[in-house]
Design a protein around this motif. Structure first.
Motif, PDB file in Angstrom:
ATOM      1  N   LYS A   1       0.848  -1.211   0.102  1.00  0.00           N
ATOM      2  CA  LYS A   1       0.079   0.021   0.212  1.00  0.00           C
ATOM      3  C   LYS A   1       0.776   1.230  -0.051  1.00  0.00           C
ATOM      4  O   LYS A   1       1.877   1.253   0.431  1.00  0.00           O
ATOM      5  CB  LYS A   1      -0.895   0.026   1.227  1.00  0.00           C
ATOM      6  CG  LYS A   1      -1.948  -1.114   1.176  1.00  0.00           C
ATOM      7  CD  LYS A   1      -2.816  -0.774  -0.036  1.00  0.00           C
ATOM      8  CE  LYS A   1      -3.916  -1.824  -0.114  1.00  0.00           C
ATOM      9  NZ  LYS A   1      -4.286  -1.805  -1.738  1.00  0.00           N
ATOM     10  N   LYS A   2       0.277   2.341  -0.593  1.00  0.00           N
ATOM     11  CA  LYS A   2       1.039   3.488  -0.763  1.00  0.00           C
ATOM     12  C   LYS A   2       0.443   4.603  -0.412  1.00  0.00           C
ATOM     13  O   LYS A   2      -0.901   4.497  -0.443  1.00  0.00           O
ATOM     14  CB  LYS A   2       1.691   3.697  -2.178  1.00  0.00           C
ATOM     15  CG  LYS A   2       0.682   3.707  -3.361  1.00  0.00           C
ATOM     16  CD  LYS A   2       1.293   3.522  -4.560  1.00  0.00           C
ATOM     17  CE  LYS A   2       0.337   3.524  -5.836  1.00  0.00           C
ATOM     18  NZ  LYS A   2      -1.008   2.639  -5.810  1.00  0.00           N
ATOM     19  N   ARG A   3       0.781   6.170  -0.395  1.00  0.00           N
ATOM     20  CA  ARG A   3       0.069   7.291  -0.311  1.00  0.00           C
ATOM     21  C   ARG A   3      -1.358   7.366  -1.238  1.00  0.00           C
ATOM     22  O   ARG A   3      -1.078   6.865  -2.323  1.00  0.00           O
ATOM     23  CB  ARG A   3       0.846   8.425  -0.353  1.00  0.00           C
ATOM     24  CG  ARG A   3       0.172   9.538  -0.275  1.00  0.00           C
ATOM     25  CD  ARG A   3       1.096  10.998  -0.649  1.00  0.00           C
ATOM     26  NE  ARG A   3       0.727  12.106  -0.441  1.00  0.00           N
ATOM     27  CZ  ARG A   3       1.160  13.179  -0.093  1.00  0.00           C
ATOM     28  NH1 ARG A   3       2.417  12.961   0.226  1.00  0.00           N
ATOM     29  NH2 ARG A   3       0.385  14.291   0.036  1.00  0.00           N
ATOM     30  N   GLY A   4      -2.222   7.643  -0.429  1.00  0.00           N
ATOM     31  CA  GLY A   4      -3.527   7.698  -1.399  1.00  0.00           C
ATOM     32  C   GLY A   4      -4.543   6.356  -1.423  1.00  0.00           C
ATOM     33  O   GLY A   4      -5.609   6.515  -2.011  1.00  0.00           O
ATOM     34  N   ASP A   5      -4.124   5.401  -0.763  1.00  0.00           N
ATOM     35  CA  ASP A   5      -4.633   3.851  -0.666  1.00  0.00           C
ATOM     36  C   ASP A   5      -5.557   3.915   0.520  1.00  0.00           C
ATOM     37  O   ASP A   5      -5.044   4.257   1.618  1.00  0.00           O
ATOM     38  CB  ASP A   5      -3.811   2.711  -0.680  1.00  0.00           C
ATOM     39  CG  ASP A   5      -2.975   2.578  -1.906  1.00  0.00           C
ATOM     40  OD1 ASP A   5      -3.837   3.023  -2.994  1.00  0.00           O
ATOM     41  OD2 ASP A   5      -2.050   1.937  -2.167  1.00  0.00           O
ATOM     42  N   PHE A   6      -6.745   3.685   0.236  1.00  0.00           N
ATOM     43  CA  PHE A   6      -7.856   3.720   1.317  1.00  0.00           C
ATOM     44  C   PHE A   6      -8.852   2.587   1.111  1.00  0.00           C
ATOM     45  O   PHE A   6      -8.793   2.102   0.143  1.00  0.00           O
ATOM     46  CB  PHE A   6      -8.623   5.124   1.456  1.00  0.00           C
ATOM     47  CG  PHE A   6      -7.813   6.512   1.631  1.00  0.00           C
ATOM     48  CD1 PHE A   6      -7.329   6.903   2.946  1.00  0.00           C
ATOM     49  CD2 PHE A   6      -7.285   7.289   0.559  1.00  0.00           C
ATOM     50  CE1 PHE A   6      -6.343   7.737   3.252  1.00  0.00           C
ATOM     51  CE2 PHE A   6      -6.606   8.190   0.740  1.00  0.00           C
ATOM     52  CZ  PHE A   6      -6.189   8.617   1.868  1.00  0.00           C
ATOM     53  N   LEU A   7      -9.464   2.375   2.307  1.00  0.00           N
ATOM     54  CA  LEU A   7     -10.492   1.289   1.732  1.00  0.00           C
ATOM     55  C   LEU A   7     -11.771   1.937   0.986  1.00  0.00           C
ATOM     56  O   LEU A   7     -12.371   1.372   0.060  1.00  0.00           O
ATOM     57  CB  LEU A   7     -11.228   0.889   3.116  1.00  0.00           C
ATOM     58  CG  LEU A   7     -12.210  -0.441   3.031  1.00  0.00           C
ATOM     59  CD1 LEU A   7     -12.095  -1.425   2.327  1.00  0.00           C
ATOM     60  CD2 LEU A   7     -12.695  -0.659   4.362  1.00  0.00           C
ATOM     61  N   ILE A   8     -12.218   3.218   1.366  1.00  0.00           N
ATOM     62  CA  ILE A   8     -13.207   3.932   0.785  1.00  0.00           C
ATOM     63  C   ILE A   8     -12.824   5.435   0.628  1.00  0.00           C
ATOM     64  O   ILE A   8     -12.511   5.922   1.530  1.00  0.00           O
ATOM     65  CB  ILE A   8     -14.453   3.701   1.221  1.00  0.00           C
ATOM     66  CG1 ILE A   8     -15.657   4.167   0.342  1.00  0.00           C
ATOM     67  CG2 ILE A   8     -14.629   3.903   2.566  1.00  0.00           C
ATOM     68  CD1 ILE A   8     -16.975   3.444   0.768  1.00  0.00           C
TER      69      ILE A   8
END
Length: 142
Positions: free
Chosen positions: A72-79
């Motif tokens: 996972k990297k910056r800007g990754d979220f579940l929603i």
């Protein structure tokens, strides 16, 4: 009259194994005003993006889990809302267990000095007028 669609209509399985990202995102992109997530465990490998005037109604036992083999990297979220730059409106999420699954090595929160590192945050809603988050469980965030 609102247009109601289930994620199952778009191929989501909710078995805790299959990646249901594409099916859930297709439901969100369908233009339906209400998206239903029934009981099950829904694994998603990418950030789900919610457009304006969309309600997600998840069964209280439905578990939506961020699960990926990619780091996972910056800007990754579940929603997140779909348009964080200019904004969205009238987004409602009711119910469900929203799990960031940050126990996986690929989801390890980055060093605080890593500008491109994963934050571990579950949700990212920016510039949303009329955001409602209700009766939900948030699990395994950083």
């Amino acid at each position: 009259m609102c247009d109601v669609k289930s994620v199952l209509e778009y191929g989501a399985v909710g078995n805790g194994i299959q990646d249901d990202y594409s099916a859930i995102q297709a439901a969100l992109d369908s233009g339906a005003s209400e998206i239903i997530i029934p009981h099950g465990v829904y694994c998603v490998s990418k950030t789900l993006l919610v457009r304006s005037n969309t309600s997600i109604v998840a069964d209280k036992t439905a578990k939506i889990v961020l699960k990926s083999v990619e780091k996972k990297k910056r800007g990754d979220f579940l929603i997140s809302n779909a348009d964080t730059l200019t904004g969205n409106e009238n987004i409602k999420i009711i119910g469900g267990i929203w799990d960031g699954n940050n126990i996986l090595p690929e989801h390890k929160k980055a060093d605080i000095f890593d500008q491109n590192g994963y934050s571990g945050a579950l949700m990212n809603f920016i510039n949303v007028n009329g955001l409602v988050l209700k009766d939900m469980v948030l699990a395994n965030s950083s």
